[in-house]
Design an enzyme around this catalytic site. Structure first.
Site, PDB file in Angstrom:
ATOM      1  CG  ASP A  83      -1.948  -1.132   1.147  1.00 41.32           C
ATOM      2  OD1 ASP A  83      -3.134  -0.838   0.990  1.00 41.32           O
ATOM      3  OD2 ASP A  83      -1.553  -2.309   1.249  1.00 41.32           O
ATOM      4  CG  HIS A  91      -2.655   3.643  -1.365  1.00 38.60           C
ATOM      5  ND1 HIS A  91      -3.613   3.389  -2.313  1.00 38.60           N
ATOM      6  CD2 HIS A  91      -2.881   2.778  -0.342  1.00 38.60           C
ATOM      7  CE1 HIS A  91      -4.403   2.419  -1.886  1.00 38.60           C
ATOM      8  NE2 HIS A  91      -3.971   2.020  -0.696  1.00 38.60           N
ATOM      9  CG  ASP A 110      -4.004  -1.236  -2.582  1.00 36.49           C
ATOM     10  OD1 ASP A 110      -4.440  -1.854  -3.566  1.00 36.49           O
ATOM     11  OD2 ASP A 110      -4.641  -1.081  -1.533  1.00 36.49           O
ATOM     12  CG  ASN A 139      -8.191  -3.013  -2.815  1.00 38.10           C
ATOM     13  OD1 ASN A 139      -7.070  -3.092  -2.316  1.00 38.10           O
ATOM     14  ND2 ASN A 139      -9.097  -2.161  -2.387  1.00 38.10           N
ATOM     15  CG  HIS A 140      -6.628   1.131  -4.407  1.00 35.30           C
ATOM     16  ND1 HIS A 140      -7.308   2.302  -4.582  1.00 35.30           N
ATOM     17  CD2 HIS A 140      -6.973   0.667  -3.186  1.00 35.30           C
ATOM     18  CE1 HIS A 140      -8.022   2.556  -3.502  1.00 35.30           C
ATOM     19  NE2 HIS A 140      -7.834   1.574  -2.637  1.00 35.30           N
ATOM     20  CG  HIS A 195      -3.732  -5.982  -1.512  1.00 37.69           C
ATOM     21  ND1 HIS A 195      -2.820  -5.076  -1.022  1.00 37.69           N
ATOM     22  CD2 HIS A 195      -4.940  -5.391  -1.452  1.00 37.69           C
ATOM     23  CE1 HIS A 195      -3.471  -3.974  -0.689  1.00 37.69           C
ATOM     24  NE2 HIS A 195      -4.754  -4.136  -0.936  1.00 37.69           N
TER      25      HIS A 195
END
Length: 152
Positions: free
Chosen positions: A42, A44, A71, A103-104, A152
């Site tokens: 993550d 991000h 992510d 999931n991103h 993830h």
């Protein structure tokens, strides 16, 4: 300074997609006795956090491997730069820097959480489609030494 021209960025995305197409949905990673594996999740779009991780843990290498566990994009202001940095390392060291889909790494998340708009602003629709194609080739997880499942 300045942005990487899309023609050059597109070549990196194509090269990374070729590398990822050769991988399986569930990749196996072997770490030798006494070795280690850095697992990062993550980031991000936080490019400076990514660079700080490497400052603390060391650059990816044969003796300092990484799994980035999804992510990579959305939420942060530098998702494109973060993803391109990870892709450059993936192409350079495909067995020592691993990427997994989170999931991103999906259109349904990229629209509300910012990656879609960032890519359209920085590069355009062609780039966004190329990134989506790349995401579809990311492994879903990694098994480390036959005994640890990283998803993830």
């Amino acid at each position: 300074g300045g942005a990487l021209p899309w023609e050059e960025a597109a070549a990196l995305v194509r090269d990374a997609t070729v590398v990822l197409e050769a991988e399986r949905s569930l990749e196996r990673v072997e770490i030798p006795p006494g070795g280690h594996l850095n697992v990062v999740g993550d980031v991000h779009g936080q490019l400076f956090d990514l660079l700080r991780i490497w400052d603390w843990q060391g650059w990816p290498s044969e003796t300092n491997p990484y799994v980035f566990n999804g992510d990579f994009v959305d939420r942060g202001s530098f998702s494109v730069e973060t993803l391109m940095t990870l892709l450059a390392w993936k192409v350079a060291l495909p067995r020592h820097l691993r990427l997994a889909r989170g999931n991103h790494e999906a259109h349904s998340m990229n629209v509300p959480y910012g990656f879609f708009g960032e890519v359209l602003t920085k590069y355009g629709a062609e780039a966004y489609e190329a990134f989506q194609g790349l995401f579809q080739n990311l492994p879903l997880g990694h098994v480390v030494n036959g005994s640890v499942l990283v998803v993830h």
